[in-house]
Design a protein around this motif. Structure first.
Motif, PDB file in Angstrom:
ATOM      1  N   PHE A 410       0.925  -1.121  -0.129  1.00 32.26           N
ATOM      2  CA  PHE A 410       0.087  -0.096   0.059  1.00 32.26           C
ATOM      3  C   PHE A 410       0.802   1.112   0.013  1.00 32.26           C
ATOM      4  CE2 PHE A 410      -2.220   3.617   1.935  1.00 32.26           C
ATOM      5  CZ  PHE A 410      -3.542   3.498   1.373  1.00 32.26           C
ATOM      6  N   ASN A 411       1.779   1.208   0.760  1.00 33.07           N
ATOM      7  CA  ASN A 411       2.559   2.410   1.011  1.00 33.07           C
ATOM      8  C   ASN A 411       3.330   2.687  -0.385  1.00 33.07           C
ATOM      9  OD1 ASN A 411       2.073   2.813   3.597  1.00 33.07           O
ATOM     10  ND2 ASN A 411       3.836   1.823   4.281  1.00 33.07           N
ATOM     11  N   MET A 412       3.729   1.652  -1.132  1.00 26.70           N
ATOM     12  CA  MET A 412       4.602   2.077  -2.288  1.00 26.70           C
ATOM     13  C   MET A 412       3.430   2.522  -3.322  1.00 26.70           C
ATOM     14  SD  MET A 412       7.323  -1.134  -2.442  1.00 26.70           S
ATOM     15  CE  MET A 412       8.540   0.085  -3.698  1.00 26.70           C
ATOM     16  N   ILE A 413       2.423   1.938  -3.336  1.00 29.46           N
ATOM     17  CA  ILE A 413       1.379   2.420  -4.423  1.00 29.46           C
ATOM     18  C   ILE A 413       0.983   3.766  -4.129  1.00 29.46           C
ATOM     19  CG2 ILE A 413      -0.665   1.792  -5.518  1.00 29.46           C
ATOM     20  CD1 ILE A 413      -0.414  -1.310  -4.326  1.00 29.46           C
ATOM     21  N   ALA A 414       0.687   4.021  -2.770  1.00 28.47           N
ATOM     22  CA  ALA A 414       0.293   5.480  -2.462  1.00 28.47           C
ATOM     23  C   ALA A 414       1.313   6.442  -2.689  1.00 28.47           C
ATOM     24  CB  ALA A 414       0.013   5.289  -0.719  1.00 28.47           C
ATOM     25  N   SER A 415       2.519   5.826  -2.949  1.00 34.32           N
ATOM     26  CA  SER A 415       3.734   6.965  -3.305  1.00 34.32           C
ATOM     27  C   SER A 415       3.460   7.238  -4.769  1.00 34.32           C
ATOM     28  CB  SER A 415       5.095   6.459  -2.844  1.00 34.32           C
ATOM     29  OG  SER A 415       5.973   7.585  -3.297  1.00 34.32           O
ATOM     30  N   GLN A 420       2.614  10.825  -8.903  1.00 34.15           N
ATOM     31  CA  GLN A 420       2.170  10.902 -10.198  1.00 34.15           C
ATOM     32  C   GLN A 420       0.456  11.564 -10.421  1.00 34.15           C
ATOM     33  OE1 GLN A 420       4.258  10.733 -12.863  1.00 34.15           O
ATOM     34  NE2 GLN A 420       6.058   9.577 -11.733  1.00 34.15           N
ATOM     35  N   ARG A 421       0.046  11.836  -9.395  1.00 32.97           N
ATOM     36  CA  ARG A 421      -1.313  12.310  -9.268  1.00 32.97           C
ATOM     37  C   ARG A 421      -2.357  11.430  -9.948  1.00 32.97           C
ATOM     38  NH1 ARG A 421      -1.700  17.523  -8.226  1.00 32.97           N
ATOM     39  NH2 ARG A 421      -3.545  17.941  -9.667  1.00 32.97           N
ATOM     40  N   LYS A 422      -2.237  10.171  -9.520  1.00 32.83           N
ATOM     41  CA  LYS A 422      -3.024   9.070 -10.233  1.00 32.83           C
ATOM     42  C   LYS A 422      -4.104   8.663  -9.081  1.00 32.83           C
ATOM     43  CE  LYS A 422      -1.410   9.338 -14.229  1.00 32.83           C
ATOM     44  NZ  LYS A 422      -0.544   8.119 -15.017  1.00 32.83           N
ATOM     45  N   GLU A 550       4.533  16.022  -7.293  1.00 32.65           N
ATOM     46  CA  GLU A 550       5.726  16.016  -6.953  1.00 32.65           C
ATOM     47  C   GLU A 550       6.194  17.133  -6.040  1.00 32.65           C
ATOM     48  OE1 GLU A 550       8.166  13.927  -7.491  1.00 32.65           O
ATOM     49  OE2 GLU A 550       7.809  12.741  -9.627  1.00 32.65           O
ATOM     50  N   THR A 551       7.112  17.014  -5.127  1.00 35.47           N
ATOM     51  CA  THR A 551       7.713  17.901  -4.229  1.00 35.47           C
ATOM     52  C   THR A 551       9.141  18.421  -4.765  1.00 35.47           C
ATOM     53  OG1 THR A 551       8.269  16.477  -2.602  1.00 35.47           O
ATOM     54  CG2 THR A 551       6.277  17.587  -2.246  1.00 35.47           C
ATOM     55  N   ALA A 552       9.321  19.470  -5.141  1.00 32.76           N
ATOM     56  CA  ALA A 552      10.845  19.802  -5.864  1.00 32.76           C
ATOM     57  C   ALA A 552      11.643  20.926  -5.046  1.00 32.76           C
ATOM     58  CB  ALA A 552      10.737  19.778  -7.328  1.00 32.76           C
ATOM     59  N   ASP A 553      12.729  20.943  -4.961  1.00 29.87           N
ATOM     60  CA  ASP A 553      13.490  22.071  -4.620  1.00 29.87           C
ATOM     61  C   ASP A 553      13.959  22.870  -5.951  1.00 29.87           C
ATOM     62  OD1 ASP A 553      13.354  21.154  -1.917  1.00 29.87           O
ATOM     63  OD2 ASP A 553      15.160  20.076  -2.120  1.00 29.87           O
TER      64      ASP A 553
END
Length: 581
Positions: A410-415, A420-422, A550-553
Motif C-alpha cells: 500500500f505504501n509504495m502504491i500510495a507513493s 504521479q497524481r493518479k 511532486e515536491t521539488a527544490d
C-alpha cells in the motif's frame, strides 16, 4: 417419492375424472391403471377418430400435479406433427409453459383427441394442426453439435463476394460446452485478406483452410453426402472446386450460400470415400447495449492492479467486462488448489503464477485488450531495478488498485499515486468475512492515500470496538463473539471486489463528478464487530488533506547549470567509457 403415495385423494379424483370423460364420449376407451418400473403411475387409453384408432399411454410424473402428465403412443410411433419424435411425447394444449395444478389427466386426454381430430378431418388429407409453438433458438440448437458462428459483419462481407468465384477461407474450430464451434478468421489471401472477422475469437482451437463461394439458392438443408455435394457444385459450374475438396485425402472446409443462407461443410476421408459433415449456421444477433454509454471511454484506459488473489482477480475480470482496454498486473504468488474457493481462476491454472494466469483469463474475456503482468512482490525482496520498473509502469496507469491488504505494498502504491497524481482504490475483506472496507483517493479532491488510510483507522478505532482488521496467517479467518470460527466465503469477497470495481468505473468515466458521496465505506456481512446486521453500511467522511504531486527544490539558473556541470560526464570521460565498454 411419487405423488400417488401421499396424495391418494388426488389419485382418486384423477381416476373419477377420466371415468366420467369415458362415460360421456364415444371416442375414448380407458385401460388399466398401473405403475411402470420407475413406480410412475400410468394409464392406457385408446382414441377413435374417423376410421383410425390410436393407442396411448399417459404417464404421471413423480412431481404431479406440479408438472403435467406425458402422453406417448403405446408402440412409440409417430402419429402427429405435434410430437417430439416417434418415441417422444405429444405436445398438447396443456404444457409446462402454461400448466396449472388444477388441470387433470382427463383434460390432457381431451386435448389429445382434439389434436388428432384437427389433424385428421373426416373428409380430406392429414393436416398440421394449429400451433402455439414459440420458437426458441436454444431449444432448436440442442441436437446440433457442429455450429458455425456468423456475425452481422461476416454476413455483410460474404454477400459482397462475386457470385460463383471461390475465395480462400480461414476458419477456427474449438470445442466448447459439448459443441464444436467454428468461426471465420478471414476471407481472401492470407497476406491481404478481403475480410477479417469482427468476432472476438479466443486463443486456442484449431485453424483450418477452406473455400467460400457465393451461390444464390445453393444451400441445401440437412445432411448431404459427398456425391450430393459434388452434384451440387457441378450443377452451378463449380466442378473444379468440387474436385479440389472431394478428390483429396486432407481435411477441407467449404462455405457456400447467399444472403442470409450459408452452410459450412467439413469434408474428410480418403479420396473416393469422402465424408461430409454439415455445420448448423448460428447467426449472431446484433449486439444489444449492455453497458452505459459512458463506458465507451474505458477502452482507452489503463488500470494497474497490485494483487491478483481473490479480490484482485475479481476486480480485474469485472473491469475487463466493463470495457477497460489495458491492464498492468503485479503479483508474485502461485495459484494452488486451495485458492479455488475464492479466486476467479480455476483448476486449469493450478501451479501457475497468479499474475500470468489472470492475464490469460482476461484475454479469454476480451482478446483485444493489452495486458502486461509482472511476477514480483511489491515491497518484497526484489531487485531494485525490477522494483523501479514496476513503479514507473504503475505511474503510467490511469488508475491504481491495491488488492493486497499488505501495508508495505500500500505504501509504495500510495507513493506512486500521490507523486504521479493518479487516483487510487483499495479494498480489504475484514478477518473472517465480518465485513470489508473500500476506499478511494482522487487527486485534488480527496486526501492523499496515506492520509486517507490514517483517517479510516482513526474512525475504526473511534467506534469503541476492537479493530477487526486482517491479522495472522489466515487473512480470511477469525472467530465470532461466541467463539465460532468465521471464514470469508466467495460471495463476500465478490461483494467487496464489486464495490471496488464500481468505484473504478466511476472514477474512470466521471473524473470530476462521482455518484458516490463518500470516499470510504465499511460494509458488514454479519452482526459482528460494529455491524448490526448483514449489509449494514457505514460511510466514512474523509477530509481532503495532503499535497498531491511532486515536491521539488527549485534551483535558480546558475545553481542548475552548476549542478549539471558537476554531474554530467565531460567528452573525454564519455569517449573513454565508450572505448572500454
Amino acid at each position: 417419492m411419487s405423488w400417488w403415495f401421499t396424495r391418494s385423494t388426488r389419485l382418486s379424483s384423477e381416476k373419477a375424472a377420466i371415468a366420467d370423460l369415458e362415460a360421456g364420449v364415444d371416442w375414448l376407451q380407458v385401460g388399466r391403471w398401473q405403475t411402470n418400473s420407475d413406480l410412475a403411475m400410468c394409464v392406457g387409453f385408446r382414441i377413435v377418430t374417423g376410421d383410425d384408432e390410436f393407442a396411448f399411454e399417459m404417464i404421471y410424473p413423480s412431481v404431479f400435479p406440479d408438472a403435467p402428465p406425458m402422453i406417448y403412443t403405446q408402440d412409440r410411433s409417430l402419429v402427429s406433427g405435434h410430437q417430439y419424435g416417434a418415441e417422444g411425447e405429444l405436445c398438447l394444449e396443456h404444457r409446462p409453459d402454461n400448466w396449472l395444478p388444477t388441470i387433470t389427466g382427463a383434460d390432457m386426454i381431451a386435448s389429445c383427441q382434439r389434436l388428432l381430430s384437427e389433424e385428421r378431418p373426416e373428409h380430406g388429407a392429414i393436416v398440421h394442426a394449429r400451433s402455439a409453438h414459440i420458437a426458441s433458438l436454444g431449444r432448436d440448437m440442442r441436437s446440433h453439435y457442429c455450429r458455425l458462428l456468423l456475425t452481422p459483419g461476416d454476413l455483410e462481407a460474404l454477400n459482397t463476394l462475386s457470385e460463383y468465384t471461390p475465395q480462400p477461407l480461414i476458419l477456427k474450430d474449438r470445442k466448447a460446452a459439448s459443441s464444436l464451434i467454428s468461426s471465420i478468421v478471414s476471407v481472401g489471401q492470407t497476406d491481404t485478406p478481403f475480410w477479417v472477422s469482427d468476432l472476438l475469437i479466443p486463443k486456442g482451437g484449431l485453424e483450418g483452410n477452406g473455400f467460400v463461394v457465393r451461390v444464390p439458392g445453393a444451400v441445401k438443408q440437412g445432411d448431404i453426402s459427398a456425391d450430393d455435394l459434388k452434384a451440387l457444385l457441378e450443377g452451378v459450374r463449380l466442378a473444379e472446386l468440387g474436385n479440389t475438396v472431394l478428390e483429396s485425402d486432407g481435411h477441407e472446409h467449404l462455405l457456400i450460400g447467399d444472403a442470409a443462407d450459408w452452410e459450412l461443410f467439413w469434408i474428410y476421408g480418403e479420396a473416393g470415400k469422402r465424408k461430409v459433415i454439415n455445420y448448423t449456421t448460428l447467426p449472431i444477433p446484433e449486439p444489444k447495449p449492455r453497458l452505459p454509454s459512458s463506458h465507451a471511454s474505458l477502452s482507452g484506459k489503463k488500470v494497474g492492479i497490485v494483487g491478483c488473489g481473490s479480490v484482485g482477480s475479481k476486480i480485474a475480470t469485472s473491469l475487463c467486462r466493463s470495457g477497460v482496454g489495458e491492464f498492468f498486473l503485479i503479483d508474485e504468488d502461485i495459484f494452488f488448489p486451495g485458492n479455488i474457493v475464492r479466486n476467479e481462476l480455476d483448476l486449469d491454472d493450478i501451479g501457475s503464477h497468479k499474475a500470468y494466469a489472470l492475464r490469460d483469463r482476461l484475454l479469454r474475456i476480451n482478446p483485444r485488450i493489452d495486458v502486461k503482468a509482472l511476477r514480483i512482490s511489491l515491497g518484497g525482496q526484489e531487485s531494485a531495478n525490477s522494483m523501479a520498473g514496476a513503479l514507473e509502469a504503475l505511474g503510467k496507469c490511469d488508475l491504481l488498485v491495491d488488492a493486497t491488504a499488505d501495508p508495505s505494498a500500500f505504501n509504495m502504491i500510495a507513493s506512486v499515486s500521490t507523486r504521479q497524481r493518479k487516483p487510487m482504490i483499495w479494498t480489504e475483506v475484514l478477518a473472517g468475512g465480518i465485513g470489508g472496507i473500500v476506499a478511494r483517493s482522487r487527486p485534488d479532491i480527496d486526501a492523499v492515500p496515506l492520509a486517507a488510510r490514517s483517517q479510516i483507522e482513526i474512525w475504526c478505532n473511534d467506534q469503541g470496538m476492537e479493530w477487526a482488521r486482517t491479522a495472522g496467517t489466515n487473512p480470511y479467518g477469525s472467530r465470532g463473539s461466541d467463539g465460532t470460527p468465521l471464514i470469508a466465503e466467495d460471495a463476500e469477497v465478490a461483494i467487496m471486489a464489486a464495490h471496488a470495481a464500481r468505484y473504478a468505473t466511476d472514477i474512470l468515466t466521471r473524473p470530476d463528478a462521482s455518484i458516490f458521496p463518500m470516499s470510504a465505506y465499511v460494509i458488514g456481512f454479519s452482526s459482528e464487530w460494529l455491524f448490526n446486521e448483514p449489509f449494514d453500511t457505514r460511510p466514512i467522511d474523509l477530509q481532503p488533506v495532503g499535497t498531491w504531486g511532486e515536491t521539488a527544490d527549485l534551483l535558480g539558473p546558475d545553481a542548475l547549470l552548476q549542478l549539471l556541470k558537476d554531474h554530467l560526464p565531460d567528452k573525454e570521460t564519455a569517449d573513454a567509457t565508450v572505448a572500454t565498454g
